[in-house]
Every structure is written in C-alpha cells, then in structure tokens.
Design an enzyme around this catalytic site. Structure first.
Site, PDB file in Angstrom:
ATOM      1  N   PRO A   2      20.684  27.529  -5.001  1.00 41.56           N
ATOM      2  CA  PRO A   2      21.161  28.798  -4.469  1.00 41.56           C
ATOM      3  C   PRO A   2      22.660  28.758  -4.168  1.00 41.56           C
ATOM      4  CG  PRO A   2      19.214  28.052  -3.296  1.00 41.56           C
ATOM      5  CD  PRO A   2      19.686  26.917  -4.134  1.00 41.56           C
ATOM      6  N   LEU A   3      23.281  29.897  -4.352  1.00 43.23           N
ATOM      7  CA  LEU A   3      24.670  30.118  -3.965  1.00 43.23           C
ATOM      8  C   LEU A   3      24.635  31.222  -2.919  1.00 43.23           C
ATOM      9  CD1 LEU A   3      27.754  29.844  -4.322  1.00 43.23           C
ATOM     10  CD2 LEU A   3      27.559  31.504  -6.200  1.00 43.23           C
TER      11      LEU A   3
END
Length: 126
Positions: A2-3
């Site tokens: 995830p970002l």
C-alpha cells in the site's frame, strides 16, 4: 504494497502525526497482511483555507480534526478485508492520537499488481 497519503489541517504535533502513521500501518498489517517494513506513507498538512470537507455529508458530524487517508493498494483484497481495514483504522486512530471515528475518512484506490515500480525502474510485482 500500500501507498498511503494522509491529509489533515496544519498544527498537529509530531507525536500526533507519528501516531497516525503507526496506527495506519498496524491496521494494514492486521487486516491486509502487509509485510513488516512495508511502509510508504506521507502526511500533507493544509492551512484551513486549503482544507475543505462536508461537515455533515451522509449525516456524519465531522470537525476540523478530520483526517483524510487515501490508500493505493493491489486489487487483491476481499470486501470483508476492506471493511475490517476501515474499522481497524478508525479504532486505532481513536485510541491514539485520539481521533473521533467521525473524523476518519478513508478512500481505497485499487490497482493491478503490475502498476507498481518500487525502485530500479522494475515492475517488481508483474
């Protein structure tokens, strides 16, 4: 992988901001099986004139302590995992730094695994 992009009004302490990072990372680990050290997060602070929100949209009473979290992640999670993530983020950010659940706004953007390059110009997940 995830970002996470986190937006909030300016003026919170470093400890407050770090607690958001920590709570969000823990929620991702707990519900999305994110590996250890997979932490790619930014916080952007905004002056009041540059931070607009619907104070009562959908009957939710938001305050100036609203935190907007946008998570970009692989499109591999189930609906149950997504719901668990949203609950866990609100729960952990409520514990510390003390954000009301009404002030936790999360948007999940899902992408195909081949849409990432984590360095060296390579598509590591393709």
């Amino acid at each position: 992988m995830p970002l996470c992009h986190i937006s909030l009004r300016a003026g919170k302490s470093e400890a407050y901001r770090q607690a958001i990072f920590d709570g969000l990372y823990r929620a991702l680990r707990d519900t999305f099986d994110v590996p250890e050290d997979d932490q790619f997060m930014t916080i952007t602070e905004h002056e009041g004139a540059n931070f607009r929100y619907g104070a009562s949209y959908l009957g939710i009473a938001r305050s100036d302590d609203l935190v907007v979290i946008q998570i970009t992640a692989n499109n591999t999670r189930t609906l149950e995992q997504k719901k668990a993530l949203f609950r866990r983020i609100a729960e952990l950010l409520g514990e510390t730094p003390g954000i009301r659940p009404e002030d936790v706004f999360v948007s999940l953007v899902e992408v195909k695994k081949e849409n990432w390059s984590l360095g060296h110009g390579l598509a590591q997940y393709a």
